[in-house]
Enzyme design. Structure first.
Site, PDB file in Angstrom:
ATOM      1  N   ARG A  21     -10.654  -0.152  14.588  1.00 17.66           N
ATOM      2  CA  ARG A  21     -10.326   0.656  13.417  1.00 17.66           C
ATOM      3  C   ARG A  21     -11.193   0.200  12.245  1.00 17.66           C
ATOM      4  O   ARG A  21     -12.129   0.860  11.865  1.00 17.66           O
ATOM      5  CB  ARG A  21      -8.826   0.526  13.122  1.00 17.66           C
ATOM      6  N   TYR A  77      16.915  30.265   6.469  1.00 16.80           N
ATOM      7  CA  TYR A  77      15.816  31.082   6.991  1.00 16.80           C
ATOM      8  C   TYR A  77      15.981  31.357   8.478  1.00 16.80           C
ATOM      9  O   TYR A  77      16.279  30.457   9.258  1.00 16.80           O
ATOM     10  CB  TYR A  77      14.477  30.355   6.801  1.00 16.80           C
ATOM     11  N   LYS A 118       0.844  -1.204   0.000  1.00 12.92           N
ATOM     12  CA  LYS A 118       0.000   0.000   0.000  1.00 12.92           C
ATOM     13  C   LYS A 118       0.878   1.252   0.000  1.00 12.92           C
ATOM     14  O   LYS A 118       2.079   1.163   0.289  1.00 12.92           O
ATOM     15  CB  LYS A 118      -0.897  -0.023   1.233  1.00 12.92           C
ATOM     16  N   MET A 141      11.851  24.646   1.684  1.00  9.96           N
ATOM     17  CA  MET A 141      10.952  23.809   0.874  1.00  9.96           C
ATOM     18  C   MET A 141      11.707  22.907  -0.101  1.00  9.96           C
ATOM     19  O   MET A 141      11.389  21.726  -0.244  1.00  9.96           O
ATOM     20  CB  MET A 141       9.959  24.697   0.096  1.00  9.96           C
TER      21      MET A 141
END
Ligand SMILES: *Cc1c(COP(=O)(O)O)cnc(C)c1O
Length: 351
Positions: free
Chosen positions: A134, A250, A40, A299
């Protein structure tokens, strides 16, 4: 004609041999049970279309995905009747799709059982909730006609805390054993990666490792048998020398104490290298040197200390320190998050 894409400055090197070896190891640790593979979330971020053939060739025959949309990547690579979709159908479209592909839904509720039967039914798996609260049907629902009408291949349940040796594991195992006696099925399955280490009573006919296939170590007692599979690599975009007292990145959260050589690499939080790595992570130099991350991860960029390596140039590749146990301890992210978070700008490369 579109121009050919240049190679990405991010690469996810996947060790094919280690992946196949991990499956064989988990299969043999599963005793008389066979090991399936949880693929998955695009095989935990490694790339399902790349991982599945390697596992298939190693001998793996059963595969688990979460969404119906994850079937299309792998349905042509293995026998679709051996692929299970853990979420089960939400509506008739999911049912029709599963039937068209020839894959099995994992039925999690009476409603899902009805949807499956209304769509024509056929071989499916059934999830029993043994205490995780769940997904799955409850033990006292097993007498319902709609469940008795299913043609069940794998009777599945899932352990909440297999990585810890706590009494609740046995509570869940007892409930799963009880379910096995109550409803007809072909094969039974309980253990994930960590659950395999709980012993033969947890193995049933099929185990379902995910994390450990990809090099994750959910329990210390697996450390010696599981090999690292994933090595993320990034390209050096620029290097520079800076004087003492200079801020880096930053908000200048790192300030140099001396003259130092730093490098900027093509890696950022948009690639899953989250800001929790700021001033904590490291890259690995060509001679195995540890190159600490300086200041904030941004980023698309991260700045590292190159003081310990002299001959690096723009365009050189550096390995990102990603030993999963250590990386998890340092970053505070789980080994699962560390794998599944690696973004689409990494070019997956199996060798
Ligand atoms: C993800 C998942 C697995 C695999 O678990 P790991 O801890 O990664 O080995 C097995 N079974 C189910 C139901 C899952 O959701």
């Amino acid at each position: 004609m579109q121009p050919e894409l240049p190679p990405s400055a991010l690469r996810l090197d996947i060790d094919k041999q280690a992946l196949a070896d991990n499956w064989r190891t988990l299969n043999s640790l599963s005793g008389t049970a066979a090991a399936a593979a949880a693929v998955k979330a695009d095989a935990y971020g490694l790339g399902a279309s790349l991982v599945v053939p390697i596992l298939r060739d190693a001998g793996c025959a059963d595969f688990f995905v979460a969404h119906f949309g994850e079937l299309s990547d792998i349905a042509g690579l293995v026998d679709p009747s051996r692929i299970s979709v853990l979420h089960g159908p939400i509506d008739g479209q999911d049912v029709a799709y599963a039937k068209a592909i020839g894959a099995k839904p994992v039925i999690n509720s009476l409603h899902q059982a009805r949807l499956w039967l209304d769509g024509g039914g056929g071989l499916c798996d059934l999830m029993i909730d043994t205490g995780m609260n769940r997904l799955g049907v409850l033990l006292d629902q097993l007498g319902e006609d709609v469940l008795r009408s299913l043609d069940i291949d794998v009777l599945v349940s899932h352990l909440a805390s297999a990585e810890d040796d706590i009494p609740f594991n046995e509570v869940q195992r007892n409930r799963w054993d009880q379910a096995r006696r109550v409803i007809a099925h072909r094969r039974a399955s309980l253990a994930n990666s960590a659950g395999i280490m709980l012993g033969a009573a947890y193995h049933g006919d099929l185990t379902r490792p995910g994390l450990a296939l990809y090099g994750g170590i959910p329990r210390l007692d697996m450390k010696s048998s599981i090999r690292q599979v994933v090595r993320p690599m990034t390209a050096l975009l620029q290097t520079r020398s800076i004087g003492a007292g200079e801020g880096v990145g930053y908000n200048s959260t790192y300030v140099t104490e001396r003259t130092m050589r730093v490098g900027t690499v093509a890696l950022g939080y948009a690639d899953g290298y989250l800001r929790s790595w700021s001033s904590k992570g490291h890259l690995i130099g060509p001679g195995g040197e540890r190159l600490p991350v300086l200041g904030r991860v941004s980023m698309d960029l991260t700045i590292v200390d190159l003081s310990d390596v002299s001959d690096l140039r723009e365009g050189d590749w550096l390995e990102i320190g990603y030993d999963l146990s250590e990386a998890s301890a340092v970053s505070g992210l789980s080994q699962y998050e560390l794998l599944t978070g690696l973004g689409s700008r990494f070019r997956r490369n199996a060798a």
